[in-house]
Design an enzyme around this catalytic site. Structure first.
Site, PDB file in Angstrom:
ATOM      1  N   ARG A 105     120.464 -28.430 135.016  1.00  0.00           N
ATOM      2  CA  ARG A 105     119.250 -27.627 135.155  1.00  0.00           C
ATOM      3  C   ARG A 105     119.420 -26.718 136.366  1.00  0.00           C
ATOM      4  O   ARG A 105     120.111 -27.056 137.327  1.00  0.00           O
ATOM      5  CB  ARG A 105     118.021 -28.520 135.328  1.00  0.00           C
TER       6      ARG A 105
ATOM      7  N   LYS B 122     118.041 -23.442 141.813  1.00  0.00           N
ATOM      8  CA  LYS B 122     117.929 -22.375 142.804  1.00  0.00           C
ATOM      9  C   LYS B 122     118.570 -21.118 142.237  1.00  0.00           C
ATOM     10  O   LYS B 122     119.535 -21.186 141.467  1.00  0.00           O
ATOM     11  CB  LYS B 122     118.633 -22.798 144.104  1.00  0.00           C
TER      12      LYS B 122
ATOM     13  N   GLY C 151     134.206 -32.921 138.879  1.00  0.00           N
ATOM     14  CA  GLY C 151     133.771 -33.692 137.727  1.00  0.00           C
ATOM     15  C   GLY C 151     132.762 -32.999 136.838  1.00  0.00           C
ATOM     16  O   GLY C 151     132.218 -33.633 135.930  1.00  0.00           O
TER      17      GLY C 151
ATOM     18  N   THR D 229     125.500 -27.311 128.990  1.00  0.00           N
ATOM     19  CA  THR D 229     125.589 -27.016 127.563  1.00  0.00           C
ATOM     20  C   THR D 229     124.718 -25.829 127.166  1.00  0.00           C
ATOM     21  O   THR D 229     124.672 -25.477 125.988  1.00  0.00           O
ATOM     22  CB  THR D 229     125.182 -28.241 126.715  1.00  0.00           C
TER      23      THR D 229
ATOM     24  N   HIS E 133     133.732 -32.932 119.093  1.00  0.00           N
ATOM     25  CA  HIS E 133     133.960 -33.711 117.884  1.00  0.00           C
ATOM     26  C   HIS E 133     132.642 -33.912 117.143  1.00  0.00           C
ATOM     27  O   HIS E 133     131.594 -34.163 117.745  1.00  0.00           O
ATOM     28  CB  HIS E 133     134.527 -35.089 118.230  1.00  0.00           C
TER      29      HIS E 133
END
Length: 211
Positions: A187, A190, A151, A172, A120
């Site tokens: 991030r 490994k 999750g 993202t 949005h």
């Protein structure tokens, strides 16, 4: 009936219910999908939106209370959601395509995973976010063999093959093949090194840490 016998009987009852439901779902709804593969089961979904734009491969399992959507919310778009052969999607997954989302073969997700190629708008501070337009982001491609933890969210980014997306991660930015990703924002921590054939720690950009 003893407590010991109640467990197996209850499990059998749930399995029978699921089998009957998935067969009924196939009879009533499979033809509405762009593709609905052999051995594919969709268990008690919360919603299916734009089934004609959704392709499910062979031997796919979509867990209960999930939402699959491929709707033309963004003007001019023809949405497409495809889920590859052998995928196993956990309960309460929410996958919403307004452009293109492609999930490769044998992708495994835990419960409550969110995957979207849109967001949005929120920039107009005089207008409630719910009244602002949906913004189309980049296509989302989840590489074959990847595991997405409980999750986690992947929004407007692609993930490579055989990656691990940790529980609660918020992705993202694109993730290369063979990476382990954690955190919000996500991030890389490994990555598999083909030279040593081992998994080695990395900097957040995916470069191997120097000894």
């Amino acid at each position: 009936m003893t407590a010991r016998s109640e467990g197996p009987n209850l499990m059998f009852a749930f399995r029978l219910r699921n089998v009957l439901y998935t067969r009924l779902f196939r009879v009533l709804f499979a033809r509405r999908f762009a593709a609905f593969g052999r051995g594919t089961n969709v268990l008690f979904p919360d919603s299916i939106e734009g089934a004609q734009n959704i392709s499910l491969g062979n031997d796919v399992l979509v867990g209960a209370r999930s939402l699959l959507a491929a709707r033309p919310v963004v003007p001019g778009n023809t949405p497409e959601l495809s889920i590859g052969d052998g995928c196993r999607l956990g309960r309460a997954n929410h996958i919403y395509a307004t452009g293109r989302i492609e999930i490769g073969r044998k992708v495994l997700t835990a419960n409550n995973v969110y995957i979207a190629d849109n967001r949005h708008a929120y920039e107009d501070q005089q207008t409630p976010v719910m009244d602002q337009p949906v913004i189309q982001l980049d296509p989302v491609v989840i590489g074959a063999g990847t595991w997405i933890g409980h999750g986690a969210a992947v929004v407007g980014a692609s993930v490579g093959r055989n990656c691990v997306i940790g529980a609660g991660a918020f992705v993202t930015s694109d993730v290369p093949d063979h990476c382990v990703v954690v955190g919000a924002p996500a991030r890389i921590v490994k990555r598999h090194d083909p030279v040593s054939d081992t998994w080695l720690p990395t900097y957040p950009d995916g470069k191997f840490r120097k000894e």
